[in-house]
Design a protein around this motif. Structure first.
Motif, PDB file in Angstrom:
ATOM      1  N   MET A 160       0.820  -1.182   0.000  1.00 37.16           N
ATOM      2  CA  MET A 160       0.000   0.000   0.000  1.00 37.16           C
ATOM      3  C   MET A 160       0.873   1.259   0.000  1.00 37.16           C
ATOM      4  SD  MET A 160      -2.922   1.355  -0.129  1.00 37.16           S
ATOM      5  CE  MET A 160      -4.212   0.248   0.278  1.00 37.16           C
ATOM      6  N   TYR A 161       1.999   1.177   0.694  1.00 39.43           N
ATOM      7  CA  TYR A 161       2.882   2.337   0.740  1.00 39.43           C
ATOM      8  C   TYR A 161       3.455   2.645  -0.634  1.00 39.43           C
ATOM      9  CZ  TYR A 161       2.627   1.840   5.780  1.00 39.43           C
ATOM     10  OH  TYR A 161       2.186   1.762   7.066  1.00 39.43           O
ATOM     11  N   SER A 162       3.719   1.613  -1.418  1.00 35.52           N
ATOM     12  CA  SER A 162       4.272   1.855  -2.744  1.00 35.52           C
ATOM     13  C   SER A 162       3.232   2.511  -3.653  1.00 35.52           C
ATOM     14  CB  SER A 162       4.810   0.565  -3.360  1.00 35.52           C
ATOM     15  OG  SER A 162       3.785  -0.388  -3.483  1.00 35.52           O
ATOM     16  N   LEU A 163       1.962   2.191  -3.443  1.00 40.38           N
ATOM     17  CA  LEU A 163       0.904   2.847  -4.218  1.00 40.38           C
ATOM     18  C   LEU A 163       0.842   4.337  -3.879  1.00 40.38           C
ATOM     19  CD1 LEU A 163      -1.506   2.608  -6.158  1.00 40.38           C
ATOM     20  CD2 LEU A 163      -2.915   2.131  -4.167  1.00 40.38           C
ATOM     21  N   LEU A 164       0.902   4.644  -2.593  1.00 40.10           N
ATOM     22  CA  LEU A 164       0.898   6.055  -2.177  1.00 40.10           C
ATOM     23  C   LEU A 164       2.134   6.790  -2.689  1.00 40.10           C
ATOM     24  CD1 LEU A 164      -0.375   5.670   1.484  1.00 40.10           C
ATOM     25  CD2 LEU A 164      -1.666   6.410  -0.515  1.00 40.10           C
ATOM     26  N   LEU A 165       3.274   6.112  -2.661  1.00 41.90           N
ATOM     27  CA  LEU A 165       4.499   6.711  -3.193  1.00 41.90           C
ATOM     28  C   LEU A 165       4.357   6.991  -4.687  1.00 41.90           C
ATOM     29  CD1 LEU A 165       7.462   7.566  -2.843  1.00 41.90           C
ATOM     30  CD2 LEU A 165       8.070   5.186  -3.361  1.00 41.90           C
ATOM     31  N   GLY A 166       3.784   6.049  -5.431  1.00 44.23           N
ATOM     32  CA  GLY A 166       3.569   6.240  -6.867  1.00 44.23           C
ATOM     33  C   GLY A 166       2.663   7.424  -7.148  1.00 44.23           C
ATOM     34  N   LEU A 167       1.575   7.544  -6.383  1.00 45.52           N
ATOM     35  CA  LEU A 167       0.668   8.680  -6.569  1.00 45.52           C
ATOM     36  C   LEU A 167       1.358  10.008  -6.248  1.00 45.52           C
ATOM     37  CD1 LEU A 167      -2.587   7.182  -5.040  1.00 45.52           C
ATOM     38  CD2 LEU A 167      -2.097   7.597  -7.458  1.00 45.52           C
ATOM     39  N   LEU A 168       2.168   9.999  -5.198  1.00 50.71           N
ATOM     40  CA  LEU A 168       2.909  11.203  -4.844  1.00 50.71           C
ATOM     41  C   LEU A 168       3.897  11.585  -5.944  1.00 50.71           C
ATOM     42  CD1 LEU A 168       3.686  13.348  -2.686  1.00 50.71           C
ATOM     43  CD2 LEU A 168       5.407  11.718  -1.915  1.00 50.71           C
ATOM     44  N   LEU A 169       4.624  10.600  -6.472  1.00 46.53           N
ATOM     45  CA  LEU A 169       5.601  10.888  -7.529  1.00 46.53           C
ATOM     46  C   LEU A 169       4.930  11.400  -8.802  1.00 46.53           C
ATOM     47  CD1 LEU A 169       8.123   7.944  -7.115  1.00 46.53           C
ATOM     48  CD2 LEU A 169       8.433  10.341  -6.469  1.00 46.53           C
ATOM     49  N   ILE A 170       3.791  10.822  -9.165  1.00 49.05           N
ATOM     50  CA  ILE A 170       3.072  11.311 -10.356  1.00 49.05           C
ATOM     51  C   ILE A 170       2.630  12.747 -10.145  1.00 49.05           C
ATOM     52  CG2 ILE A 170       0.871  11.110 -11.571  1.00 49.05           C
ATOM     53  CD1 ILE A 170       1.281   8.186 -11.751  1.00 49.05           C
ATOM     54  N   THR A 171       2.117  13.045  -8.951  1.00 55.32           N
ATOM     55  CA  THR A 171       1.680  14.416  -8.658  1.00 55.32           C
ATOM     56  C   THR A 171       2.850  15.390  -8.740  1.00 55.32           C
ATOM     57  OG1 THR A 171      -0.032  13.541  -7.199  1.00 55.32           O
ATOM     58  CG2 THR A 171       0.528  15.862  -6.948  1.00 55.32           C
ATOM     59  N   LEU A 172       3.986  15.014  -8.149  1.00 55.13           N
ATOM     60  CA  LEU A 172       5.152  15.893  -8.189  1.00 55.13           C
ATOM     61  C   LEU A 172       5.664  16.072  -9.623  1.00 55.13           C
ATOM     62  CD1 LEU A 172       7.096  14.644  -5.040  1.00 55.13           C
ATOM     63  CD2 LEU A 172       5.802  16.770  -5.298  1.00 55.13           C
ATOM     64  N   LYS A 173       5.633  15.004 -10.415  1.00 53.67           N
ATOM     65  CA  LYS A 173       6.082  15.100 -11.813  1.00 53.67           C
ATOM     66  C   LYS A 173       5.144  16.011 -12.598  1.00 53.67           C
ATOM     67  CE  LYS A 173       8.205  13.055 -15.557  1.00 53.67           C
ATOM     68  NZ  LYS A 173       9.568  13.369 -15.851  1.00 53.67           N
ATOM     69  N   TYR A 174       3.843  15.847 -12.383  1.00 58.10           N
ATOM     70  CA  TYR A 174       2.853  16.666 -13.087  1.00 58.10           C
ATOM     71  C   TYR A 174       2.984  18.152 -12.738  1.00 58.10           C
ATOM     72  CZ  TYR A 174      -1.655  18.489 -14.595  1.00 58.10           C
ATOM     73  OH  TYR A 174      -2.644  19.235 -15.181  1.00 58.10           O
ATOM     74  N   LEU A 175       3.239  18.409 -11.463  1.00 59.87           N
ATOM     75  CA  LEU A 175       3.360  19.802 -11.020  1.00 59.87           C
ATOM     76  C   LEU A 175       4.724  20.406 -11.337  1.00 59.87           C
ATOM     77  CD1 LEU A 175       1.559  19.589  -7.561  1.00 59.87           C
ATOM     78  CD2 LEU A 175       0.652  20.503  -9.704  1.00 59.87           C
ATOM     79  N   GLY A 176       5.668  19.570 -11.745  1.00 62.42           N
ATOM     80  CA  GLY A 176       6.985  20.066 -12.123  1.00 62.42           C
ATOM     81  C   GLY A 176       7.892  20.381 -10.956  1.00 62.42           C
ATOM     82  N   VAL A 177       7.709  19.694  -9.861  1.00 64.38           N
ATOM     83  CA  VAL A 177       8.517  19.921  -8.666  1.00 64.38           C
ATOM     84  C   VAL A 177       9.864  19.221  -8.842  1.00 64.38           C
ATOM     85  CG1 VAL A 177       8.667  19.534  -6.176  1.00 64.38           C
ATOM     86  CG2 VAL A 177       6.457  20.087  -7.230  1.00 64.38           C
ATOM     87  N   ALA A 178      10.943  19.977  -8.608  1.00 64.67           N
ATOM     88  CA  ALA A 178      12.287  19.412  -8.737  1.00 64.67           C
ATOM     89  C   ALA A 178      12.562  18.541  -7.532  1.00 64.67           C
ATOM     90  CB  ALA A 178      13.310  20.526  -8.834  1.00 64.67           C
ATOM     91  N   PRO A 179      13.295  17.516  -7.600  1.00 66.51           N
ATOM     92  CA  PRO A 179      14.008  16.904  -8.701  1.00 66.51           C
ATOM     93  C   PRO A 179      13.157  15.899  -9.489  1.00 66.51           C
ATOM     94  CG  PRO A 179      14.590  15.745  -6.714  1.00 66.51           C
ATOM     95  CD  PRO A 179      13.642  16.851  -6.323  1.00 66.51           C
ATOM     96  N   VAL A 180      11.932  15.634  -9.039  1.00 65.52           N
ATOM     97  CA  VAL A 180      11.105  14.610  -9.683  1.00 65.52           C
ATOM     98  C   VAL A 180      10.767  14.997 -11.117  1.00 65.52           C
ATOM     99  CG1 VAL A 180       8.953  13.297  -9.509  1.00 65.52           C
ATOM    100  CG2 VAL A 180      10.162  13.971  -7.439  1.00 65.52           C
TER     101      VAL A 180
END
Length: 80
Positions: free
Chosen positions: A1-21
């Motif tokens: 479950m933690y990996s799912l939350l991590l994936g959602l967080l990473l997609i959000t950060l990538k979409y928003l353009g937050v560095a370094p993601v």
């Protein structure tokens, strides 16, 4: 479950353009979803999910029996 939350967080950060993601490859961003799928596949194949569901049902059943015994004035049995 933690990996799912991590994936959602990473997609959000990538979409928003937050560095370094924002500079990472999509493979790294989507990798937690592959880990999640592998985990769920293993949990279902090994019977872990079914075993946990059965333990939960048994625990609820025993609690219900104990409540009814207490309402009748009988002391519930100790766990073995």
């Amino acid at each position: 479950m933690y990996s799912l939350l991590l994936g959602l967080l990473l997609i959000t950060l990538k979409y928003l353009g937050v560095a370094p993601v924002a500079g990472w490859s999509w493979w790294w961003v989507l990798a937690p979803f592959a880990v999640t799928a592998a985990w769920w596949g293993w949990a279902d194949a090994s019977g872990l999910s079914k075993r946990r569901a059965m333990e939960k049902m048994e625990r609820r059943r025993q609690e219900r029996i104990d409540r009814h015994k207490q309402a009748m004035g009988v002391r519930p049995r100790r766990p073995r």
